[in-house]
Structure formats: structure tokens, C-alpha cells
Design a protein around this motif. Structure first.
Motif, PDB file in Angstrom:
ATOM      1  N   ASP A 119      17.581   5.425 -19.075  1.00  0.00           N
ATOM      2  CA  ASP A 119      16.930   5.932 -17.863  1.00  0.00           C
ATOM      3  C   ASP A 119      15.417   5.737 -17.938  1.00  0.00           C
ATOM      4  O   ASP A 119      14.854   5.558 -19.017  1.00  0.00           O
ATOM      5  N   TYR A 120      14.750   5.814 -16.781  1.00  0.00           N
ATOM      6  CA  TYR A 120      13.292   5.726 -16.758  1.00  0.00           C
ATOM      7  C   TYR A 120      12.726   6.559 -15.625  1.00  0.00           C
ATOM      8  O   TYR A 120      13.423   6.916 -14.684  1.00  0.00           O
ATOM      9  N   THR A 121      11.441   6.866 -15.762  1.00  0.00           N
ATOM     10  CA  THR A 121      10.698   7.503 -14.676  1.00  0.00           C
ATOM     11  C   THR A 121       9.349   6.811 -14.532  1.00  0.00           C
ATOM     12  O   THR A 121       8.796   6.293 -15.505  1.00  0.00           O
ATOM     13  N   PHE A 122       8.854   6.782 -13.314  1.00  0.00           N
ATOM     14  CA  PHE A 122       7.481   6.396 -13.022  1.00  0.00           C
ATOM     15  C   PHE A 122       6.785   7.648 -12.514  1.00  0.00           C
ATOM     16  O   PHE A 122       7.273   8.296 -11.590  1.00  0.00           O
ATOM     17  N   GLU A 123       5.654   7.985 -13.147  1.00  0.00           N
ATOM     18  CA  GLU A 123       4.893   9.166 -12.768  1.00  0.00           C
ATOM     19  C   GLU A 123       3.494   8.758 -12.321  1.00  0.00           C
ATOM     20  O   GLU A 123       2.967   7.745 -12.780  1.00  0.00           O
ATOM     21  N   ASP A 124       2.905   9.576 -11.461  1.00  0.00           N
ATOM     22  CA  ASP A 124       1.519   9.330 -11.083  1.00  0.00           C
ATOM     23  C   ASP A 124       0.602   9.854 -12.182  1.00  0.00           C
ATOM     24  O   ASP A 124       1.069  10.378 -13.207  1.00  0.00           O
ATOM     25  N   PRO A 145      -4.508  -1.592 -10.110  1.00  0.00           N
ATOM     26  CA  PRO A 145      -3.241  -1.191  -9.508  1.00  0.00           C
ATOM     27  C   PRO A 145      -2.055  -1.442 -10.443  1.00  0.00           C
ATOM     28  O   PRO A 145      -2.097  -2.353 -11.262  1.00  0.00           O
ATOM     29  N   ALA A 146      -1.024  -0.632 -10.311  1.00  0.00           N
ATOM     30  CA  ALA A 146       0.171  -0.755 -11.141  1.00  0.00           C
ATOM     31  C   ALA A 146       1.086  -1.878 -10.664  1.00  0.00           C
ATOM     32  O   ALA A 146       1.811  -2.471 -11.448  1.00  0.00           O
ATOM     33  N   THR A 168       0.844  -1.192   0.000  1.00  0.00           N
ATOM     34  CA  THR A 168       0.000   0.000   0.000  1.00  0.00           C
ATOM     35  C   THR A 168       0.877   1.239   0.000  1.00  0.00           C
ATOM     36  O   THR A 168       2.093   1.163   0.024  1.00  0.00           O
ATOM     37  N   GLY A 169       0.263   2.358   0.016  1.00  0.00           N
ATOM     38  CA  GLY A 169       1.005   3.609   0.180  1.00  0.00           C
ATOM     39  C   GLY A 169       1.834   3.986  -1.011  1.00  0.00           C
ATOM     40  O   GLY A 169       1.303   4.449  -2.017  1.00  0.00           O
ATOM     41  N   ALA A 170       3.132   3.798  -0.916  1.00  0.00           N
ATOM     42  CA  ALA A 170       4.065   4.302  -1.915  1.00  0.00           C
ATOM     43  C   ALA A 170       3.729   3.838  -3.326  1.00  0.00           C
ATOM     44  O   ALA A 170       3.649   4.655  -4.250  1.00  0.00           O
ATOM     45  N   VAL A 171       3.538   2.548  -3.532  1.00  0.00           N
ATOM     46  CA  VAL A 171       3.290   2.059  -4.888  1.00  0.00           C
ATOM     47  C   VAL A 171       1.905   2.453  -5.390  1.00  0.00           C
ATOM     48  O   VAL A 171       1.693   2.563  -6.601  1.00  0.00           O
ATOM     49  N   ASP A 172       0.962   2.710  -4.477  1.00  0.00           N
ATOM     50  CA  ASP A 172      -0.377   3.134  -4.896  1.00  0.00           C
ATOM     51  C   ASP A 172      -0.348   4.481  -5.604  1.00  0.00           C
ATOM     52  O   ASP A 172      -1.233   4.781  -6.408  1.00  0.00           O
ATOM     53  N   LEU A 173       0.656   5.296  -5.332  1.00  0.00           N
ATOM     54  CA  LEU A 173       0.789   6.585  -6.018  1.00  0.00           C
ATOM     55  C   LEU A 173       0.899   6.422  -7.531  1.00  0.00           C
ATOM     56  O   LEU A 173       0.564   7.331  -8.284  1.00  0.00           O
ATOM     57  N   LEU A 174       1.374   5.266  -7.981  1.00  0.00           N
ATOM     58  CA  LEU A 174       1.648   5.063  -9.403  1.00  0.00           C
ATOM     59  C   LEU A 174       0.482   4.442 -10.159  1.00  0.00           C
ATOM     60  O   LEU A 174       0.533   4.320 -11.387  1.00  0.00           O
TER      61      LEU A 174
END
Length: 131
Positions: free
Chosen positions: A76-81, A46-47, A16-22
Motif C-alpha cells: 500500500d501507499y499514501t501521498f501526503e501534503d 512541483p511533485a 493544477t489544483g489537485a496535484v498541487d496539494l502534494l
């Protein structure tokens, strides 16, 4: 300074929490220095799902696939909400499958051409026991 986290805390952070942002956000793959964006994937919601190790989350469905927007060398990579806020950045962390990068892709080479299909075969977020 060192922090230590219990397995229970690490697993809860991965679930929960941190990964849910994505959830419903995007994964973007770039050339070195976050230069040219080569791929952009919309993440499911969910991601992530809970991984097999305490404190670990894995991509929902295990892999994602799309075609390159441009040509270049993946680096490189980014994960964004879903509001385009960057929450995870990997610099020089893309590798071929089994290559040990934090994000692994199924290709013969990390150099791609525009329109080339790419499968992201693995990405794990691990919340460490110590930091």
C-alpha cells in the motif's frame, strides 16, 4: 451516478489544483493494511508534471529512490501534503515495473529488507473521462 469530464477539464485538473496539494509532501510505502511503513520519500515541488495523456499527471523527474526503513512486503501507499494530510491512498496497488499497479517499483520482488534501495519508477494520477 456517472460523471463525465471533458479532456480540457481533465487536463486542467492534472496540471493544477489537485496535484498541487502534494508539492513538497511525502510518498509513504507500507505493508498490507497500511501496516509497517517501509519507505518515506519527500516529494519535490512541483511533485507532478503533466502526463502524455489528457487528464494525467506523472511524478516529477520520472522516478525517485531511497533506502528501506524496515523489511516487509510492499502493498500500500499514501501521498501526503506538506502538513501530513493524506490525499491519495493506494491499497494493494504497488507492483513491479510493468506489472500494472498504480505505483510501480524497480525490484526483483515486492519483499524488501531494511536498508534495501528502492526506485519508484512510475506513478500516474489519471482524472477519468467518466467516473
Amino acid at each position: 451516478m456517472t460523471f463525465a469530464f471533458s479532456d480540457a477539464f481533465r487536463t486542467a485538473a492534472a496540471e493544477t489544483g489537485a496535484v498541487d496539494l502534494l508539492d513538497g509532501g511525502t510518498l509513504k510505502l507500507y505493508t498490507s493494511g497500511l501496516g509497517t511503513m517501509l519507505y518515506e520519500y519527500t516529494l519535490p515541488s512541483p511533485a507532478f508534471v503533466v502526463g502524455g495523456t489528457a487528464g494525467q499527471a506523472e511524478l516529477q523527474g520520472g522516478s525517485i529512490s531511497d533506502n528501506a526503513l524496515a523489511g516487509g512486503a510492499l502493498a500500500d501507499y499514501t501521498f501526503e501534503d506538506s502538513s501530513s494530510n493524506v490525499h491519495v491512498t493506494g491499497t494493494g496497488e504497488i507492483s513491479l515495473a510493468g506489472g500494472g499497479g498504480s505505483l510501480e517499483v524497480s525490484l526483483a520482488s515486492l519483499t524488501v529488507t531494511s536498508g534495501q534501495t528502492l526506485d519508484v519508477t512510475g506513478f500516474n494520477i489519471t482524472f477519468p473521462a467518466t467516473a
